[in-house]
Design a protein around this motif. Structure first.
Motif, mmCIF file in Angstrom:
data_model
loop_
_atom_site.group_PDB
_atom_site.id
_atom_site.type_symbol
_atom_site.label_atom_id
_atom_site.label_comp_id
_atom_site.label_asym_id
_atom_site.label_seq_id
_atom_site.Cartn_x
_atom_site.Cartn_y
_atom_site.Cartn_z
ATOM 1 N N LYS A 98 1.445 -1.559 0.234
ATOM 2 C CA LYS A 98 -0.024 -0.341 -0.414
ATOM 3 C C LYS A 98 1.067 1.208 0.529
ATOM 4 O O LYS A 98 1.130 1.753 -1.453
ATOM 5 C CB LYS A 98 -0.741 0.210 0.947
ATOM 6 N N TRP A 99 1.291 1.833 1.054
ATOM 7 C CA TRP A 99 2.001 3.333 0.768
ATOM 8 C C TRP A 99 3.183 2.410 0.959
ATOM 9 O O TRP A 99 4.069 2.125 1.191
ATOM 10 C CB TRP A 99 2.246 3.248 2.658
ATOM 11 N N ARG A 100 3.369 3.594 -0.210
ATOM 12 C CA ARG A 100 4.729 3.215 -0.694
ATOM 13 C C ARG A 100 6.226 4.766 0.042
ATOM 14 O O ARG A 100 5.614 5.329 0.829
ATOM 15 C CB ARG A 100 4.985 3.591 -1.840
ATOM 16 N N LEU A 101 7.001 3.822 0.735
ATOM 17 C CA LEU A 101 8.290 5.108 1.198
ATOM 18 C C LEU A 101 9.569 5.651 -0.081
ATOM 19 O O LEU A 101 9.212 5.191 -1.186
ATOM 20 C CB LEU A 101 8.990 4.254 2.407
ATOM 21 N N MET A 102 9.142 7.201 0.218
ATOM 22 C CA MET A 102 9.593 8.701 -1.040
ATOM 23 C C MET A 102 10.959 8.495 -0.580
ATOM 24 O O MET A 102 11.212 7.861 1.489
ATOM 25 C CB MET A 102 8.314 9.395 -0.205
ATOM 26 N N ASP A 103 11.096 8.949 -1.321
ATOM 27 C CA ASP A 103 13.055 8.186 -1.157
ATOM 28 C C ASP A 103 13.517 10.389 -0.539
ATOM 29 O O ASP A 103 12.079 11.229 -1.673
ATOM 30 C CB ASP A 103 13.963 8.821 -1.948
ATOM 31 N N LYS A 104 13.989 10.876 0.101
ATOM 32 C CA LYS A 104 14.272 12.705 0.530
ATOM 33 C C LYS A 104 15.037 12.871 -0.438
ATOM 34 O O LYS A 104 15.734 12.352 -0.381
ATOM 35 C CB LYS A 104 14.625 12.476 2.052
ATOM 36 N N ILE A 105 14.670 14.341 -1.254
ATOM 37 C CA ILE A 105 15.859 13.987 -2.086
ATOM 38 C C ILE A 105 16.369 16.080 -1.782
ATOM 39 O O ILE A 105 17.297 16.679 -2.836
ATOM 40 C CB ILE A 105 15.159 14.624 -3.577
ATOM 41 N N PHE A 106 15.755 16.157 -0.911
ATOM 42 C CA PHE A 106 16.292 18.165 -0.415
ATOM 43 C C PHE A 106 15.444 18.172 1.005
ATOM 44 O O PHE A 106 14.516 17.944 1.529
ATOM 45 C CB PHE A 106 15.578 19.170 -1.179
#
Length: 110
Positions: A98-106
């Motif tokens: 379900k929930w997908r972990l997002m990558d921090k880009i800033f």
């Protein structure tokens, strides 16, 4: 630790309104499972049919430990089954994810 995750909703205004209503009155067992799993703060935001979750966790938190706790909790299993009525997995995830972990880009304050 802070985690950010994304999930989509079905693009249906009535279902989105119902989903938001469920989240205005989350079952006490669900809130307890969140806290018991080591999550100290959680917020969910919506833009049209996209959801964005921010989780703040304590030391010792792991997604694997939380998933195992959820699998053993009948209330969480019922809640998650109910929520699938409203949710759509974001393409590219694993089956059932379900929930997908997002990558921090800033980060302004590195």
């Amino acid at each position: 630790m802070r985690y950010c995750l994304a999930l989509d909703l079905r693009s249906d205004p009535a279902l989105i309104a119902e989903y938001e209503q469920w989240h205005r009155d989350v079952w006490p067992e669900i809130k307890a499972s969140i806290l018991d799993g080591g999550i100290v703060q959680m917020e969910i935001y919506r833009l049209e049919d996209r959801l964005f979750m921010i989780m703040e966790t304590g030391e010792g938190f792991s997604f694997e430990k939380k998933a195992a706790m959820d699998a053993a909790n009948p209330a969480v299993r019922r809640w998650e089954e109910l929520m699938w009525k409203f949710q759509v997995a974001i393409p590219g995830g694993r089956p059932g994810e379900k929930w997908r972990l997002m990558d921090k880009i800033f980060s302004l304050n590195k």
